[in-house]
Design a protein around this motif. Structure first.
Motif: not given
Lengths: 217, 217
Positions: B126-140
């Protein structure tokens, strides 16, 4: 995008050709290779470390470690005196046969009976890539939840064996083992399931005994 | 394989063009979209469910659920009365902008302030794919271990915020929070880190308060 298809086919067949070479090389040396696949953090390296310990004096183990970056896992394996090669995929989401081929060239194959190939932590992309291994193992872990076979079915279909790790955490989680087993068996009726805790060591012996059979020791 | 490059570039730019359209559509509706990325079983859906609860009466939430197969997660979200669309990638290892575009067409956008897009469980693709989102969150999550930023650096570099979930399990694990934070900060100095337990609810409020700001309620 029909223009994409021939390129993908070409890549896959190149991979499969080298996977075949890997398998022939391993067969010639009497080595059984196990492709260890799992989510990030399911405990692939812990399972390998516990298995090295359990098989000491019975089978000589070698390890190929696959990671996007770092050699954290290879260093842990090397501490046990086990031959190990680290592959860094540099962002790649799974190992491929050429990477394994280059790692095999750097291992003392004559001193290895059982080779673990620890794949990149990923329940999707490693599914379709033959590395030349003899056995595909999927490691799940109790904290991931019982619904993983339902959500990531492909990798459970192709597996030859399953490990369910971190069973020591079951008292603190809502993991329903019955749902997990039922979902898993709907996808794969045959592959054995080994429930274990790498923390306590519970369940390692049954798994190690199973490995002794295909590895022909 | 140089013939591969033009094809990849073409796919990426088609994705980015549609991502741009998605972002314009969301902006026009005053919706903030959050792309939730994590390993399988880190607790993406639990974080979303807890956040819906915490924001009730303050922000109207919508959800797009991405999975290879099943609608387990969408059903859980639907039970809360939240508008939700399930995308099944059919084996695909990440969401892409066209999939999100088709999901947006099926959501009541005028009734949504904050849109969660739960990606496929995967710390790589998923790292390199822009979906049109405003915020990227990583849940660990704590059971995954403190070395995840070291092993999967790319996704930690691009994140705008981090969640560390399942802190309630810390007493039973050898998770070293200091190593986790140090590794994370080496990759990403700015993005806030929210430590929480979706089981106990501890830490949800700080995260929900942070979401209120960019979502402009």
């Amino acid at each position: 995008m029909p223009t994409e298809v021939p390129v993908v086919e070409k890549i896959l067949s190149a991979n499969d050709r080298i996977a075949l070479e890997n398998r022939r090389l391993l067969d010639g040396q009497g080595i059984v290779a196990v492709n260890v696949m799992a989510s990030p953090g399911a405990g692939k390296t812990s399972v390998i470390l516990r298995t090295i310990e359990a098989l000491r004096g019975r089978l000589r183990v070698g390890v190929i470690e696959g990671d996007l970056a770092s050699r954290v896992d290879a260093d842990k394996v090397a501490e046990t005196g086990t031959p190990v090669v680290q592959i860094n995929t540099g962002g790649g989401c799974h190992l491929d046969a050429p990477q394994v081929q280059s790692a095999l060239a750097r291992l003392p194959l004559a001193e290895i009976d059982l080779l673990f190939i620890e794949n990149v932590g990923n329940l999707v992309c490693p599914t379709g890539w033959d590395l030349g291994e003899h056995v595909k193992v999927v490691v799940s872990s109790v904290p991931e939840g019982h619904d993983k076979p339902i959500k990531y079915p492909g990798i459970f279909v192709v597996a030859d064996a399953f490990v369910l790790n971190k069973t020591d955490l079951a008292p603190y989680l809502d993991f329903d083992a019955e749902i997990f087993r039922t979902a898993l068996r709907a996808l794969n009726a045959e592959a054995p399931l080994f429930e274990m805790s790498c923390k306590t060591g519970q369940g390692i012996e049954a798994w190690a005994d199973w490995l002794l059979a295909p590895a022909g020791a």
